[in-house]
Design an enzyme around this catalytic site. Structure first.
Site, PDB file in Angstrom:
ATOM      1  CG  ASN A 160      -5.281  80.712  84.177  1.00  0.00           C
ATOM      2  OD1 ASN A 160      -5.237  79.473  83.684  1.00  0.00           O
ATOM      3  ND2 ASN A 160      -6.172  81.216  84.274  1.00  0.00           N
ATOM      4  CB  CYS A 174     -11.296  81.149  82.349  1.00  0.00           C
ATOM      5  SG  CYS A 174     -11.601  79.940  83.543  1.00  0.00           S
ATOM      6  CD  GLU A 182     -11.142  72.968  81.533  1.00  0.00           C
ATOM      7  OE1 GLU A 182     -11.746  72.214  82.207  1.00  0.00           O
ATOM      8  OE2 GLU A 182     -10.205  73.354  81.830  1.00  0.00           O
TER       9      GLU A 182
HETATM   10  P1  NAP Z   1      -2.997  79.655  75.426  1.00  0.00           P
HETATM   11  O1  NAP Z   1      -1.941  80.634  74.914  1.00  0.00           O
HETATM   12  O2  NAP Z   1      -4.146  79.283  74.505  1.00  0.00           O
HETATM   13  O3  NAP Z   1      -2.096  78.276  76.006  1.00  0.00           O
HETATM   14  C1  NAP Z   1      -2.631  77.137  76.454  1.00  0.00           C
HETATM   15  C2  NAP Z   1      -1.917  76.136  76.189  1.00  0.00           C
HETATM   16  O4  NAP Z   1      -1.859  75.715  74.777  1.00  0.00           O
HETATM   17  C3  NAP Z   1      -0.240  76.305  76.674  1.00  0.00           C
HETATM   18  O5  NAP Z   1      -0.018  75.114  77.216  1.00  0.00           O
HETATM   19  C4  NAP Z   1       0.492  76.620  75.492  1.00  0.00           C
HETATM   20  O6  NAP Z   1       1.643  76.056  75.536  1.00  0.00           O
HETATM   21  C5  NAP Z   1      -0.687  75.688  74.410  1.00  0.00           C
HETATM   22  N1  NAP Z   1      -0.476  75.834  73.051  1.00  0.00           N
HETATM   23  C6  NAP Z   1       0.049  77.048  72.283  1.00  0.00           C
HETATM   24  N2  NAP Z   1      -0.152  76.940  71.031  1.00  0.00           N
HETATM   25  C7  NAP Z   1      -0.677  75.564  70.884  1.00  0.00           C
HETATM   26  C8  NAP Z   1      -0.819  75.066  69.640  1.00  0.00           C
HETATM   27  N3  NAP Z   1      -0.664  75.404  68.404  1.00  0.00           N
HETATM   28  N4  NAP Z   1      -1.379  73.662  69.860  1.00  0.00           N
HETATM   29  C9  NAP Z   1      -1.726  73.112  71.073  1.00  0.00           C
HETATM   30  N5  NAP Z   1      -1.048  73.712  72.041  1.00  0.00           N
HETATM   31  C10 NAP Z   1      -0.656  74.933  72.093  1.00  0.00           C
HETATM   32  O7  NAP Z   1      -3.748  80.079  76.768  1.00  0.00           O
HETATM   33  P2  NAP Z   1      -3.045  80.916  77.969  1.00  0.00           P
HETATM   34  O8  NAP Z   1      -2.554  82.117  77.869  1.00  0.00           O
HETATM   35  O9  NAP Z   1      -1.914  79.681  78.698  1.00  0.00           O
HETATM   36  O10 NAP Z   1      -4.196  80.865  79.193  1.00  0.00           O
HETATM   37  C11 NAP Z   1      -5.233  81.864  79.210  1.00  0.00           C
HETATM   38  C12 NAP Z   1      -6.388  81.717  78.362  1.00  0.00           C
HETATM   39  O11 NAP Z   1      -6.884  80.409  78.895  1.00  0.00           O
HETATM   40  C13 NAP Z   1      -7.540  82.452  78.808  1.00  0.00           C
HETATM   41  O12 NAP Z   1      -8.226  82.938  77.677  1.00  0.00           O
HETATM   42  C14 NAP Z   1      -8.439  81.958  79.708  1.00  0.00           C
HETATM   43  O13 NAP Z   1      -9.582  82.300  79.624  1.00  0.00           O
HETATM   44  C15 NAP Z   1      -8.573  80.632  79.190  1.00  0.00           C
HETATM   45  N6  NAP Z   1      -8.707  79.685  80.512  1.00  0.00           N
HETATM   46  C16 NAP Z   1     -10.025  78.954  80.461  1.00  0.00           C
HETATM   47  C17 NAP Z   1     -10.326  78.158  81.480  1.00  0.00           C
HETATM   48  C18 NAP Z   1     -11.537  77.435  81.416  1.00  0.00           C
HETATM   49  O14 NAP Z   1     -11.748  76.481  82.097  1.00  0.00           O
HETATM   50  N7  NAP Z   1     -12.574  77.635  80.461  1.00  0.00           N
HETATM   51  C19 NAP Z   1      -9.624  77.932  82.494  1.00  0.00           C
HETATM   52  C20 NAP Z   1      -8.158  78.784  82.655  1.00  0.00           C
HETATM   53  C21 NAP Z   1      -7.865  79.614  81.476  1.00  0.00           C
HETATM   54  P3  NAP Z   1       2.780  77.400  75.588  1.00  0.00           P
HETATM   55  O15 NAP Z   1       2.670  78.003  76.886  1.00  0.00           O
HETATM   56  O16 NAP Z   1       4.128  76.454  75.184  1.00  0.00           O
HETATM   57  O17 NAP Z   1       2.356  78.320  74.232  1.00  0.00           O
END
Ligand code: NAP
Length: 496
Positions: A169, A298, A264
């Protein structure tokens, strides 16, 4: 256009290369990962699917490069970061264009993300030279039983190789929020961008390349997280993981070794509206907080907990504003754009249908075309509905009517998440009491939850994270304290 002009060398045919040892190269896998345009639902870009062997090589290179970078004077590290920030801002247009195509972020917001990222890098350089230039001096006779025979000097040293994994995002901003603190602190970087958002990140990495950082210091491997993620996060060459994303982060923290983690993760940010609140202000913030970037933040408002006595008035004010939101493609700068993927849209739809079956009041008709979901306010949501607890990450906002402040606080605190929350009231004493009672990393008074300004501390409690971010905290997290003790001879004379 993506991959044109100064960015031409980052492409090979129609596939973007990955970056190691200061060079853009093709993976030996011969495979590419497609990046879908959420609006057209067609393949927009392709990136290399890196192999485990390539990851091993990258880790070795990053380890070697870090050793000499740690000896590079702080002011020189800062100088390079300032240079990278300027190049990044200068090329905000093509990078923003990638964000529009890859993650369907509205055009203006995409530019803002890149500019904000440049500012973050510069601030980090300035903050780094201040806080890393300072150490501590302790004398031994402040502890019982000791004479003044030892001087202790403390300083901050780098951790080594930092693995940075940002989410889709804010792929550019959340990548630099890891890269810049790591680099100023003397670490090297292995970056794994999200697949959706990877091309914008590769452009950003090229800006760092053009700034002239030493070879091997910054490396970027691409590929699906589900395929190379575990190999990366459990790699013995990694000395720190800075991850932003969803539940994946919880799994990583269980598998990672004995290394510092910065996590995060998700949130279910609650907005509590008290009877004495400025309802126009609350409505404006709930709509901005709940629906900006189609709720894919988030810190989006993910549940409004509203006192029953004012709920009818507030819901009307929110609905008046929701009616004004524009819906369409990101190129048109629409307020509501397609969500990231079909599976994400299906998930959101599942939450909406569950709420429908259980009797929530639909303030608008549910409407979806492909990945585009029209903004939807659900009133009279009850705790037995999934949307009361789960993170939709889409333009759907539940309202739960409450009869006491305690009821709102209890709902917020019963969540597994604890990222941010907010409270609307004209009474600062009440606001402080509510803030104190909410189990979240941050509480905003009379404003929607938000990350930033980027130097503010930012942290989640419970399943929302480990450690605290924000520029200063990130720099500190990516260092260790080192002490040197000077042992003096026992004094052979007495004072007086
Ligand atoms: P996600 O599905 O958890 O993916 C995040 C990152 O992890 C991507 O680069 C993804 O790569 C990678 N990834 C996937 N599987 C992995 C594994 N087994 N090992 C290591 N890395 C792996 O999250 P998202 O859909 O991109 O983002 C949305 C989420 O992020 C929401 O829950 C949101 O609340 C949270 N978020 C939190 C914050 C905060 O600061 N707290 C800020 C922004 C977003 P791929 O894309 O290649 O799968």
């Amino acid at each position: 256009m993506a991959g044109r002009g100064i960015f031409a060398e980052i492409m090979d045919g129609d596939v973007f290369k990955y970056y190691v040892h200061g060079q853009w190269i093709k993976s030996s896998s011969g495979k590419a990962c497609p990046i879908m345009n959420p609006t057209t639902r067609k393949t927009q870009f392709k990136v290399q699917a890196c192999t485990q062997k390539e990851v091993n090589k990258v880790m070795d290179i990053a380890k070697t490069a870090q050793k000499s970078w740690a000896k590079t004077p702080l002011w020189k590290r800062a100088e390079l970061l300032h240079k990278a920030a300027a190049i990044l801002k200068q090329h905000s247009a093509p990078i923003a264009e990638c964000l529009v195509k890859e993650i369907a972020k509205p055009a203006k917001d995409s530019v803002t993300e890149v500019i904000r990222s440049g500012d973050l890098v510069s601030y980090c350089a300035e903050e780094g030279v201040r806080i890393l230039g300072e150490g501590k001096f302790l004398v031994s006779d402040s502890f019982p039983g000791n004479e003044r025979t030892k001087y202790c000097l403390t300083s901050k040293i780098p951790l080594g190789v930092v693995l940075a994994i940002p989410p889709f995002n804010y792929p550019v901003n959340l990548a630099v929020s890891k890269i810049a603190p790591a680099l100023i602190a003397g670490n090297s970087i292995v970056l794994k961008p999200p697949t959706q958002g990877a091309v914008a990140v590769l452009h950003m990495v090229h800006c760092f390349h053009l700034a002239g950082f030493p070879e091997g210091l910054i490396n970027c491997v691409t590929g699906k997280g589900s395929e190379i993620g575990d190999f990366l996060t459990m790699h013995p060459g990694v000395n720190c993981i800075s991850f932003t994303g969803g539940d994946t982060g919880i799994a990583i923290s269980k598998k990672a070794g004995m290394i510092p983690l910065q996590m995060e993760l998700g949130g279910k940010d609650a907005c509590i509206v008290l009877e004495d609140a400025d309802l126009d202000l609350a409505a404006a913030n709930i709509v901005k907080g709940g629906f900006s970037y189609s709720g894919q933040r988030c810190t989006a408002v993910k549940v409004a907990l509203v006192m029953e006595s004012i709920a009818n008035t507030l819901v009307k004010k929110i609905n008046d504003r929701v009616a004004k939101l524009t819906v369409g493609p990101p190129e048109n700068d629409s307020d509501i754009t397609p969500v990231i993927s079909e599976s994400s849209a299906n998930y959101i739809e599942g939450l909406v249908m569950d709420a429908k079956e259980k009797g929530a009041t639909f303030c608008q008709e549910y409407r979806r075309e492909g990945n585009l979901i029209w903004p939807l306010l659900l009133d009279n949501v009850r705790p037995d509905m999934r949307i009361a607890w789960e993170e939709p990450f889409g333009p759907v906002l539940p309202v739960i009517r409450i009869n006491s402040v305690e009821e709102g606080i209890n709902h917020c605190n019963a969540s597994n998440f604890g990222l941010q929350g907010c409270v609307f009231t004209r009474d600062i004493n009440k606001a402080m009491l509510v803030s104190d009672a909410m189990e979240t990393g941050t509480v905003q008074i009379n404003s929607a939850p938000a990350r930033g300004p980027d130097h503010f501390p930012f942290q989640g409690l419970k399943d929302s994270g480990i450690g605290s971010q924000g520029i200063t905290n990130s720099i500190n997290l990516m260092t260790k304290v080192k002490t040197t003790v000077i042992n003096l001879p026992m004094p052979s004379y007495t004072m007086g």
